[in-house]
Design an enzyme around this catalytic site. Sequence first.
Site, PDB file in Angstrom:
ATOM      1  N   ASP A  39      62.171 -14.141 -37.913  1.00  0.00           N
ATOM      2  CA  ASP A  39      60.930 -13.429 -38.226  1.00  0.00           C
ATOM      3  C   ASP A  39      59.787 -14.417 -38.433  1.00  0.00           C
ATOM      4  OD1 ASP A  39      62.511 -11.266 -38.121  1.00  0.00           O
ATOM      5  OD2 ASP A  39      62.335 -10.714 -40.245  1.00  0.00           O
ATOM      6  N   ALA A  40      60.123 -15.543 -39.085  1.00  0.00           N
ATOM      7  CA  ALA A  40      59.084 -16.530 -39.384  1.00  0.00           C
ATOM      8  C   ALA A  40      58.524 -17.127 -38.090  1.00  0.00           C
ATOM      9  CB  ALA A  40      59.645 -17.629 -40.275  1.00  0.00           C
ATOM     10  N   GLU A  41      59.414 -17.362 -37.127  1.00  0.00           N
ATOM     11  CA  GLU A  41      58.947 -17.905 -35.854  1.00  0.00           C
ATOM     12  C   GLU A  41      58.066 -16.896 -35.109  1.00  0.00           C
ATOM     13  OE1 GLU A  41      62.463 -21.017 -34.615  1.00  0.00           O
ATOM     14  OE2 GLU A  41      62.903 -18.893 -34.617  1.00  0.00           O
ATOM     15  N   ASP A  43      56.263 -14.595 -36.550  1.00  0.00           N
ATOM     16  CA  ASP A  43      54.982 -14.586 -37.269  1.00  0.00           C
ATOM     17  C   ASP A  43      54.072 -15.710 -36.780  1.00  0.00           C
ATOM     18  OD1 ASP A  43      55.453 -12.396 -38.852  1.00  0.00           O
ATOM     19  OD2 ASP A  43      56.214 -13.545 -40.556  1.00  0.00           O
ATOM     20  N   SER A  88      51.143  -0.946 -38.871  1.00  0.00           N
ATOM     21  CA  SER A  88      51.993  -2.013 -39.359  1.00  0.00           C
ATOM     22  C   SER A  88      51.306  -2.608 -40.590  1.00  0.00           C
ATOM     23  CB  SER A  88      52.141  -3.047 -38.255  1.00  0.00           C
ATOM     24  OG  SER A  88      53.002  -4.037 -38.679  1.00  0.00           O
ATOM     25  N   LEU A  89      51.812  -3.708 -41.077  1.00  0.00           N
ATOM     26  CA  LEU A  89      51.199  -4.339 -42.255  1.00  0.00           C
ATOM     27  C   LEU A  89      50.900  -5.796 -41.968  1.00  0.00           C
ATOM     28  CD1 LEU A  89      53.608  -3.077 -45.066  1.00  0.00           C
ATOM     29  CD2 LEU A  89      51.190  -2.497 -44.857  1.00  0.00           C
ATOM     30  N   GLU A 119      55.472  -2.069 -54.515  1.00  0.00           N
ATOM     31  CA  GLU A 119      56.755  -1.401 -54.225  1.00  0.00           C
ATOM     32  C   GLU A 119      57.547  -2.299 -53.288  1.00  0.00           C
ATOM     33  OE1 GLU A 119      55.967   2.018 -51.336  1.00  0.00           O
ATOM     34  OE2 GLU A 119      53.933   1.404 -51.842  1.00  0.00           O
ATOM     35  N   LYS A 121      59.324  -3.876 -50.061  1.00  0.00           N
ATOM     36  CA  LYS A 121      59.206  -3.792 -48.605  1.00  0.00           C
ATOM     37  C   LYS A 121      60.631  -3.728 -48.069  1.00  0.00           C
ATOM     38  CE  LYS A 121      56.931  -5.558 -44.519  1.00  0.00           C
ATOM     39  NZ  LYS A 121      58.041  -5.349 -43.617  1.00  0.00           N
ATOM     40  N   ASP A 123      63.715  -3.556 -45.745  1.00  0.00           N
ATOM     41  CA  ASP A 123      63.970  -4.142 -44.432  1.00  0.00           C
ATOM     42  C   ASP A 123      64.824  -3.182 -43.616  1.00  0.00           C
ATOM     43  OD1 ASP A 123      63.975  -5.882 -42.367  1.00  0.00           O
ATOM     44  OD2 ASP A 123      65.389  -7.297 -43.252  1.00  0.00           O
ATOM     45  N   ARG A 142      58.898   4.901 -34.788  1.00  0.00           N
ATOM     46  CA  ARG A 142      57.518   4.464 -34.704  1.00  0.00           C
ATOM     47  C   ARG A 142      57.106   4.162 -33.266  1.00  0.00           C
ATOM     48  NH1 ARG A 142      55.457  -0.837 -37.800  1.00  0.00           N
ATOM     49  NH2 ARG A 142      56.975  -1.783 -36.412  1.00  0.00           N
ATOM     50  N   GLU A 178      61.135   4.585 -44.628  1.00  0.00           N
ATOM     51  CA  GLU A 178      61.995   3.574 -44.032  1.00  0.00           C
ATOM     52  C   GLU A 178      63.440   4.058 -44.063  1.00  0.00           C
ATOM     53  OE1 GLU A 178      60.210   1.138 -42.967  1.00  0.00           O
ATOM     54  OE2 GLU A 178      61.485  -0.616 -42.642  1.00  0.00           O
ATOM     55  N   TYR A 230      57.468   6.420 -48.303  1.00  0.00           N
ATOM     56  CA  TYR A 230      56.412   5.594 -48.892  1.00  0.00           C
ATOM     57  C   TYR A 230      55.015   5.944 -48.394  1.00  0.00           C
ATOM     58  CZ  TYR A 230      57.557   2.926 -44.636  1.00  0.00           C
ATOM     59  OH  TYR A 230      57.833   2.566 -43.366  1.00  0.00           O
ATOM     60  N   LYS A 318      55.279 -11.284 -48.559  1.00  0.00           N
ATOM     61  CA  LYS A 318      56.622 -11.519 -48.035  1.00  0.00           C
ATOM     62  C   LYS A 318      57.407 -12.574 -48.812  1.00  0.00           C
ATOM     63  CE  LYS A 318      57.968 -10.511 -44.081  1.00  0.00           C
ATOM     64  NZ  LYS A 318      57.442 -10.390 -42.726  1.00  0.00           N
ATOM     65  N   CYS A 412      98.616 -22.972 -33.938  1.00  0.00           N
ATOM     66  CA  CYS A 412      98.011 -22.829 -35.257  1.00  0.00           C
ATOM     67  C   CYS A 412      97.490 -24.180 -35.733  1.00  0.00           C
ATOM     68  CB  CYS A 412      99.033 -22.283 -36.253  1.00  0.00           C
ATOM     69  SG  CYS A 412      98.407 -22.295 -37.952  1.00  0.00           S
ATOM     70  N   CYS A 415      99.771 -25.179 -39.106  1.00  0.00           N
ATOM     71  CA  CYS A 415     101.211 -25.481 -39.079  1.00  0.00           C
ATOM     72  C   CYS A 415     101.740 -25.739 -37.675  1.00  0.00           C
ATOM     73  CB  CYS A 415     102.000 -24.368 -39.761  1.00  0.00           C
ATOM     74  SG  CYS A 415     102.003 -22.844 -38.794  1.00  0.00           S
ATOM     75  N   CYS A 430      98.585 -16.573 -36.201  1.00  0.00           N
ATOM     76  CA  CYS A 430      99.663 -17.557 -36.280  1.00  0.00           C
ATOM     77  C   CYS A 430     100.945 -16.760 -36.515  1.00  0.00           C
ATOM     78  CB  CYS A 430      99.389 -18.505 -37.454  1.00  0.00           C
ATOM     79  SG  CYS A 430     100.828 -19.459 -37.952  1.00  0.00           S
ATOM     80  N   CYS A 435     103.462 -19.945 -42.912  1.00  0.00           N
ATOM     81  CA  CYS A 435     102.387 -20.918 -42.685  1.00  0.00           C
ATOM     82  C   CYS A 435     101.700 -21.186 -44.031  1.00  0.00           C
ATOM     83  CB  CYS A 435     101.402 -20.327 -41.684  1.00  0.00           C
ATOM     84  SG  CYS A 435      99.887 -21.269 -41.481  1.00  0.00           S
TER      85      CYS A 435
HETATM   86  S1  IVH Z   1      53.525   1.139 -45.688  1.00  0.00           S
HETATM   87  C1  IVH Z   1      49.952   1.641 -43.389  1.00  0.00           C
HETATM   88  N1  IVH Z   1      55.418   0.620 -47.427  1.00  0.00           N
HETATM   89  O1  IVH Z   1      57.089  -2.488 -43.027  1.00  0.00           O
HETATM   90  C2  IVH Z   1      51.114   1.053 -44.031  1.00  0.00           C
HETATM   91  N2  IVH Z   1      55.764  -0.004 -45.157  1.00  0.00           N
HETATM   92  O2  IVH Z   1      55.612  -4.483 -41.532  1.00  0.00           O
HETATM   93  C3  IVH Z   1      52.339   1.338 -43.285  1.00  0.00           C
HETATM   94  N3  IVH Z   1      57.923  -1.046 -44.722  1.00  0.00           N
HETATM   95  O3  IVH Z   1      56.011  -0.388 -40.440  1.00  0.00           O
HETATM   96  C4  IVH Z   1      53.562   1.008 -43.937  1.00  0.00           C
HETATM   97  N4  IVH Z   1      58.684  -0.915 -46.771  1.00  0.00           N
HETATM   98  O4  IVH Z   1      58.370  -0.022 -41.443  1.00  0.00           O
HETATM   99  C5  IVH Z   1      55.018   0.536 -46.150  1.00  0.00           C
HETATM  100  N5  IVH Z   1      57.033   0.230 -49.042  1.00  0.00           N
HETATM  101  C6  IVH Z   1      56.632   0.158 -47.783  1.00  0.00           C
HETATM  102  C7  IVH Z   1      57.452  -0.404 -46.773  1.00  0.00           C
HETATM  103  C8  IVH Z   1      56.959  -0.480 -45.473  1.00  0.00           C
HETATM  104  C9  IVH Z   1      58.958  -1.293 -45.528  1.00  0.00           C
HETATM  105  C10 IVH Z   1      57.902  -1.369 -43.278  1.00  0.00           C
HETATM  106  C11 IVH Z   1      57.367  -0.277 -42.392  1.00  0.00           C
HETATM  107  C12 IVH Z   1      56.188  -0.873 -41.716  1.00  0.00           C
HETATM  108  C13 IVH Z   1      56.506  -2.320 -41.760  1.00  0.00           C
HETATM  109  C14 IVH Z   1      55.293  -3.169 -41.628  1.00  0.00           C
END
Ligand code: IVH
Length: 673
Positions: A39-41, A43, A88-89, A119, A121, A123, A142, A178, A230, A318, A412, A415, A430, A435
Amino acid sequence: MTASVTGTTTVEQRVADLRDQIRDHNYNYYVLNNPTISDAEWDQLFHELRELEQQYPELQSNESPTQTVGAPPSGAFAEVQHEIPMLSLGNVFSREELDAWIARVYEHAGHQGLAFTIEPKIDGVAGSFLYENGRFTRGATRGDGRVGEDVTVNMRGILDLPEQLAGDPPDLLEIRGEVYMRRSEFAEMNQRKLEHDETPFANPRNTTSGALRQIHQTSEVDKPLRVFGYGYGRLVGSLPPDHSGYIEALQEYSFPTAPFFEVHTEPDAIWATYTAWLERRDELDFDIDGVVIKVNDTRLYDEIGTVAREPRWATALKFPALQARTRILEIEINVGRTGSLNPLAHLEPVAVGGVTISRATLHNQDEIERLGVMLGDTVLVERAGDVIPKIVAVVEDERDGSERAFKWPTRCPVCDSLIERVEGEVHWYCVNASCPSQLRESLRHFVSRGAMDIDGLGARLVTRFLDEGLIAWIPDIYALDWDAVAELEGLGERSAGNLRAAVETSKAQPISRLIFALGIRHVGAQIGELLAGEFRSIDRLAAAELDDIAAIDGIGPVIAQSVYDWFRETRNLELIAALAERGVNVSDGDAVVEQASDPRWEGLTVVLTGRLEQLTRQAATEMLKNAGARVTSSVSKKTSLVVAGEDAGSKAAKAEELDIEVIDEAEFLRRME
Ligand code: IVH
């Protein structure tokens, strides 16, 4: 791979290249569920692209991945237009970035001192859940944010998704949330896979995504999907004017929400909550990759606005990535308690989410081949919860020719006995029952927490007892020379006394644990319970015919054969006899009935399908479980009964085909009385 913009690469080429790369990675992640970078890459690539587009506005395009989210639908499902796009966020990773984000929000809102919500996030996988007059009518993914996929059928399989909202919901409400799996339920599911000698699923997120977009439901494994709400999209009716009020409303509607939610005005307090959860993330039973901060006052959202795909009024704060790149130094083959050959990769140590890892599992020979792993390869490793880290992918671009192929052993490695692989199974074993590695691992398993649970007797002490010659096989645990134990360096009278008490206590464990502790191939804790429930004594289990074992619901032919074979070995019968002689409980007696279950439902396997009028699916599931029935999501020969609500589709039809009784909700409620 992330070549900078040099004289030989024009900005235009680099932008095109980044867009291609990101689109490919999005496809791998969202459609194939098989990411090949961390994910970091991702990003990093995304940030570089966005910076370039901002610097060179003439290169901007609506088609750029910076302007869309995820990946377009695959075509396997009907399309759903998201009237209100699923956004997305943006991400922030540090206190400085958080403060800068808050400052921007103040600026756009026109004033300071706003309240923010915080709240988890989650996964998982984003979903849209349409409720009309409180009834769930459509579920969608989505997709790319504008067009998603109609996965209503699969969404109905989500364990805690209400079919009917409680209370007084708006006439039309599209809940956004989610879909995820609990870590514990994911682990149980994988345990079942292992018991069937299948390769376990890689992680909860990818499995969730696969389950939501699966086209044919199979009866092999019920995937325990769950949901947290959410947000919302379409709305006809009214809702509270702030996000915290909305979360409370969801709770009134009985729609699940995440277990923590706070409202803060001070950035310090937001940061403190973030750091607390960073420390405590393992306490949650689901994966989170950060926290989400939102402006609480929903009425300000239009004013604050949205840029491309991300709202300005919310951001993800994050956690450090749980994936990282490193190199494979060596592959070691361990021999497990059942004799299985288990490959373990030794890695160049690398920090993943604050923990340094130097080993990762490769599961089995097929997995090594599937990944195409070579010694010296750069790989992507992932750590999820407290399980052993695993290798997700090989980064082939990093190969320089110095990598060496890995040769799977022919004997093995402990043994030197022959190894065998039964057709249809993924593991090599084995063949030598004595063993040394098998003995050590089976002892460790026997005393472990889920098995006989001998407190204080961990893996290290078991190895010491073996090395000191204090034990040579499992029953010796119950005939230890306690004076000799007390004399071991670092132990002493007190520890030996405690250990002795724990060993004594373990003698009374129910036989379900003993059956599991014996380490019979394919027999996990759950199968142990099924066998104990059916036979109630080890003697009766040992005398059972193959057909009697195979007839138990939840036990397939491979497991039945394995259990049956185990009790045909003289050595194993001697082991049971020695345990019994030393006072270990080998019979639960016939009188014990643990739960107040209902004899009319006890032991039935029930499938719920269609819309229920008077109950949520969750409530119906709980009622059934309390009555002693098992609830599964797909109809098979093992199904005893189908409860069909309104618009029950293929499941009811399949039940009819298999001659399985189908009843409606009214009849269900009558029988539950
Ligand atoms: S709000 C307009 N709240 O993160 C805001 N998203 O990277 C839309 N996600 O697409 C999302 N936990 O799938 C919101 N507490 C949370 C979340 C959350 C996980 C996911 C969601 C979103 C993605 C964005």
